[in-house]
Design a protein around this motif. Sequence first.
Motif, PDB file in Angstrom:
ATOM      1  N   LEU A 123      -1.370   2.854   6.917  1.00  0.00           N
ATOM      2  CA  LEU A 123      -1.334   3.034   8.368  1.00  0.00           C
ATOM      3  C   LEU A 123      -2.274   2.068   9.070  1.00  0.00           C
ATOM      4  O   LEU A 123      -1.956   1.540  10.149  1.00  0.00           O
ATOM      5  N   GLU A 124      -3.413   1.827   8.469  1.00  0.00           N
ATOM      6  CA  GLU A 124      -4.380   0.883   9.048  1.00  0.00           C
ATOM      7  C   GLU A 124      -3.790  -0.517   9.118  1.00  0.00           C
ATOM      8  O   GLU A 124      -3.877  -1.198  10.147  1.00  0.00           O
ATOM      9  N   GLN A 125      -3.164  -0.971   8.026  1.00  0.00           N
ATOM     10  CA  GLN A 125      -2.567  -2.305   8.001  1.00  0.00           C
ATOM     11  C   GLN A 125      -1.353  -2.390   8.931  1.00  0.00           C
ATOM     12  O   GLN A 125      -1.122  -3.419   9.569  1.00  0.00           O
ATOM     13  N   TYR A 126      -0.600  -1.305   9.017  1.00  0.00           N
ATOM     14  CA  TYR A 126       0.554  -1.276   9.923  1.00  0.00           C
ATOM     15  C   TYR A 126       0.092  -1.476  11.368  1.00  0.00           C
ATOM     16  O   TYR A 126       0.685  -2.261  12.111  1.00  0.00           O
ATOM     17  N   GLN A 127      -0.944  -0.779  11.769  1.00  0.00           N
ATOM     18  CA  GLN A 127      -1.456  -0.900  13.137  1.00  0.00           C
ATOM     19  C   GLN A 127      -1.947  -2.312  13.421  1.00  0.00           C
ATOM     20  O   GLN A 127      -1.743  -2.848  14.521  1.00  0.00           O
ATOM     21  N   ILE A 128      -2.601  -2.922  12.446  1.00  0.00           N
ATOM     22  CA  ILE A 128      -3.077  -4.302  12.625  1.00  0.00           C
ATOM     23  C   ILE A 128      -1.889  -5.242  12.798  1.00  0.00           C
ATOM     24  O   ILE A 128      -1.902  -6.138  13.651  1.00  0.00           O
ATOM     25  N   ALA A 129      -0.832  -5.040  11.983  1.00  0.00           N
ATOM     26  CA  ALA A 129       0.360  -5.890  12.062  1.00  0.00           C
ATOM     27  C   ALA A 129       1.021  -5.777  13.430  1.00  0.00           C
ATOM     28  O   ALA A 129       1.374  -6.782  14.056  1.00  0.00           O
ATOM     29  N   VAL A 130       1.182  -4.549  13.919  1.00  0.00           N
ATOM     30  CA  VAL A 130       1.801  -4.332  15.230  1.00  0.00           C
ATOM     31  C   VAL A 130       0.920  -4.916  16.332  1.00  0.00           C
ATOM     32  O   VAL A 130       1.415  -5.549  17.279  1.00  0.00           O
ATOM     33  N   GLY A 131      -0.380  -4.735  16.215  1.00  0.00           N
ATOM     34  CA  GLY A 131      -1.304  -5.300  17.198  1.00  0.00           C
ATOM     35  C   GLY A 131      -1.277  -6.813  17.224  1.00  0.00           C
ATOM     36  O   GLY A 131      -1.529  -7.437  18.258  1.00  0.00           O
ATOM     37  N   ALA A 132      -0.931  -7.423  16.072  1.00  0.00           N
ATOM     38  CA  ALA A 132      -0.864  -8.888  15.987  1.00  0.00           C
ATOM     39  C   ALA A 132       0.484  -9.432  16.448  1.00  0.00           C
ATOM     40  O   ALA A 132       0.661 -10.650  16.519  1.00  0.00           O
ATOM     41  N   GLY A 133       1.425  -8.518  16.735  1.00  0.00           N
ATOM     42  CA  GLY A 133       2.696  -8.983  17.268  1.00  0.00           C
ATOM     43  C   GLY A 133       3.930  -8.610  16.475  1.00  0.00           C
ATOM     44  O   GLY A 133       5.044  -9.001  16.838  1.00  0.00           O
ATOM     45  N   TYR A 134       3.770  -7.842  15.397  1.00  0.00           N
ATOM     46  CA  TYR A 134       4.944  -7.437  14.616  1.00  0.00           C
ATOM     47  C   TYR A 134       5.739  -6.408  15.412  1.00  0.00           C
ATOM     48  O   TYR A 134       5.188  -5.437  15.919  1.00  0.00           O
ATOM     49  N   LEU A 182       0.824  -1.209   0.000  1.00  0.00           N
ATOM     50  CA  LEU A 182       0.000   0.000   0.000  1.00  0.00           C
ATOM     51  C   LEU A 182       0.860   1.262   0.000  1.00  0.00           C
ATOM     52  O   LEU A 182       0.525   2.259  -0.656  1.00  0.00           O
ATOM     53  N   SER A 183       1.986   1.210   0.705  1.00  0.00           N
ATOM     54  CA  SER A 183       2.839   2.397   0.800  1.00  0.00           C
ATOM     55  C   SER A 183       3.444   2.760  -0.549  1.00  0.00           C
ATOM     56  O   SER A 183       3.496   3.940  -0.916  1.00  0.00           O
ATOM     57  N   VAL A 184       3.902   1.765  -1.312  1.00  0.00           N
ATOM     58  CA  VAL A 184       4.535   2.073  -2.598  1.00  0.00           C
ATOM     59  C   VAL A 184       3.501   2.464  -3.654  1.00  0.00           C
ATOM     60  O   VAL A 184       3.860   2.934  -4.736  1.00  0.00           O
ATOM     61  N   LEU A 185       2.232   2.285  -3.329  1.00  0.00           N
ATOM     62  CA  LEU A 185       1.164   2.746  -4.216  1.00  0.00           C
ATOM     63  C   LEU A 185       0.623   4.101  -3.767  1.00  0.00           C
ATOM     64  O   LEU A 185      -0.333   4.618  -4.349  1.00  0.00           O
ATOM     65  N   GLY A 186       1.228   4.672  -2.726  1.00  0.00           N
ATOM     66  CA  GLY A 186       0.830   5.990  -2.250  1.00  0.00           C
ATOM     67  C   GLY A 186      -0.441   6.013  -1.432  1.00  0.00           C
ATOM     68  O   GLY A 186      -1.008   7.088  -1.190  1.00  0.00           O
ATOM     69  N   LYS A 187      -0.878   4.843  -0.945  1.00  0.00           N
ATOM     70  CA  LYS A 187      -2.120   4.764  -0.179  1.00  0.00           C
ATOM     71  C   LYS A 187      -1.781   4.802   1.314  1.00  0.00           C
ATOM     72  O   LYS A 187      -1.816   3.781   2.013  1.00  0.00           O
ATOM     73  N   GLU A 188      -1.473   6.019   1.782  1.00  0.00           N
ATOM     74  CA  GLU A 188      -0.950   6.172   3.134  1.00  0.00           C
ATOM     75  C   GLU A 188      -1.978   5.824   4.198  1.00  0.00           C
ATOM     76  O   GLU A 188      -1.652   5.172   5.201  1.00  0.00           O
ATOM     77  N   GLN A 245       9.963   2.317  15.511  1.00  0.00           N
ATOM     78  CA  GLN A 245       9.112   2.815  14.430  1.00  0.00           C
ATOM     79  C   GLN A 245       9.925   3.200  13.190  1.00  0.00           C
ATOM     80  O   GLN A 245       9.526   4.081  12.421  1.00  0.00           O
ATOM     81  N   LYS A 246      11.030   2.491  12.986  1.00  0.00           N
ATOM     82  CA  LYS A 246      11.828   2.735  11.785  1.00  0.00           C
ATOM     83  C   LYS A 246      11.093   2.248  10.532  1.00  0.00           C
ATOM     84  O   LYS A 246      11.164   2.863   9.470  1.00  0.00           O
ATOM     85  N   ILE A 247      10.393   1.118  10.692  1.00  0.00           N
ATOM     86  CA  ILE A 247       9.635   0.582   9.563  1.00  0.00           C
ATOM     87  C   ILE A 247       8.508   1.532   9.202  1.00  0.00           C
ATOM     88  O   ILE A 247       8.262   1.816   8.020  1.00  0.00           O
ATOM     89  N   LEU A 248       7.835   2.064  10.220  1.00  0.00           N
ATOM     90  CA  LEU A 248       6.747   3.016   9.979  1.00  0.00           C
ATOM     91  C   LEU A 248       7.265   4.257   9.256  1.00  0.00           C
ATOM     92  O   LEU A 248       6.620   4.750   8.317  1.00  0.00           O
ATOM     93  N   ALA A 249       8.417   4.747   9.666  1.00  0.00           N
ATOM     94  CA  ALA A 249       8.993   5.929   9.025  1.00  0.00           C
ATOM     95  C   ALA A 249       9.289   5.657   7.553  1.00  0.00           C
ATOM     96  O   ALA A 249       9.035   6.511   6.681  1.00  0.00           O
ATOM     97  N   GLN A 250       9.809   4.458   7.259  1.00  0.00           N
ATOM     98  CA  GLN A 250      10.104   4.103   5.876  1.00  0.00           C
ATOM     99  C   GLN A 250       8.833   3.972   5.048  1.00  0.00           C
ATOM    100  O   GLN A 250       8.773   4.398   3.893  1.00  0.00           O
ATOM    101  N   LEU A 251       7.796   3.382   5.652  1.00  0.00           N
ATOM    102  CA  LEU A 251       6.517   3.232   4.954  1.00  0.00           C
ATOM    103  C   LEU A 251       5.921   4.594   4.606  1.00  0.00           C
ATOM    104  O   LEU A 251       5.418   4.815   3.498  1.00  0.00           O
TER     105      LEU A 251
END
Length: 284
Positions: A243-254, A233-239, A259-265
Motif C-alpha cells: 500500500l505504501e508503494q502504491y500510494q507513492i506510485a499514484v502520487g508520482a503520476g501512475y 510486495l503484493s504477491v509476497l503477502g506484504k500488504e 482503483q482496479k489495480i489497487l483491488a487486484q493488489l
Amino acid sequence: MTKKLLFRRILCSFIIVFTLIIIVAAVLEHREHTFYLKALFPLTAGILGLVSTFYTSIDKPVSDRLTRDFNEITLNYFHDDRRAKKLFYKGYRAWYTDHHETAYYYLKKAQKAAASPEAEARILFLIGRTALEEKKYGRAVEYFHKALELDPSYDMVWSNLATIYFDENQSDKAAKCCENAIFYNPRNTFAYNKLGNYYLNTGKYEKSLSCFEKATKEMPDHPVIRMNYAKALSVLGKEREMLEQYQIAVGAGYSDPDQKILAQLKQDAVLAGQLQQEQPCEPI
C-alpha cells in the motif's frame, strides 16, 4: 540519404527554383507589385520546407533536456571526433524530436566520420534505438550487436536488446541481457526493472523484489517502477508495504482512477498471506 528525405529536398528545391524563374520573368515583363507578393508565398514555403529537412525546431525546455541527455551519452567519447560529434548531435536532435528519417541520415554520416570505437558504438546504438522505436526489430538487433562488437561494456545496448527479446518472447535471453547491463553498470535502473518483471512473471518473487528495490533507489520518483515494486510486495503477502508503494506510485503520476489495480493488489496480498499460513511447519 533516405529516399523520403531526398524527395522532400528535391521537391522544395524545385518549388524555389520554379518560383524564382517566374519572379525573374515577371521583372522582365514589368509586372505589378501585387504579383511579387503572391509569388512570395510559394517561395517562402519552399525555403522553409528545405530548411526543415536540415533542422528541427524545439522549444527551450526540450532543448535544455536534449543538451543534458546528449552530453550524458557522449561523455568523453568524442574528444578527437569533432566532426563526428557534430553530425551525431544533428542525428540525436532529429531522433529526440521523432524525425527518424533525418536521424538515420546524420547518424550514418556520423558513423563514417567516427574515429574511436567507443564513439562509433554510441552512434550505432542510436541507429538501433531509432529502429527499435519504429518496431524494426531486425535492424535494431543488427545495429545493437555492431555496437557491442566495438564496446561490449555499453550497458544501454544490453538493456535495449532485452526489450526486443522480451517482446519476442525470448525471456531467458532477455534476462541474460539485463544481467549483462547490470554487470557493466550496477546503477542501470531500467535493467533492474526489466529483470524484476522477468522474475515476477516466473514466480521468483524474492529476486523480483530485490530488483525493484534497487531500481527505486536509483529512480525513486518513477511511477511505473514504484507500481512494479508494489506488485512484487503484493504477491509476497506484504500488504502494508504494498500500500505504501502504491500510494507513492499514484502520487508520482501512475493512473488508477477506478482503483482496479489497487483491488487486484489487495487480492493478491490476501491470497499470498493465506498460502503462507497453509504451508506446514517443519518439525522441531
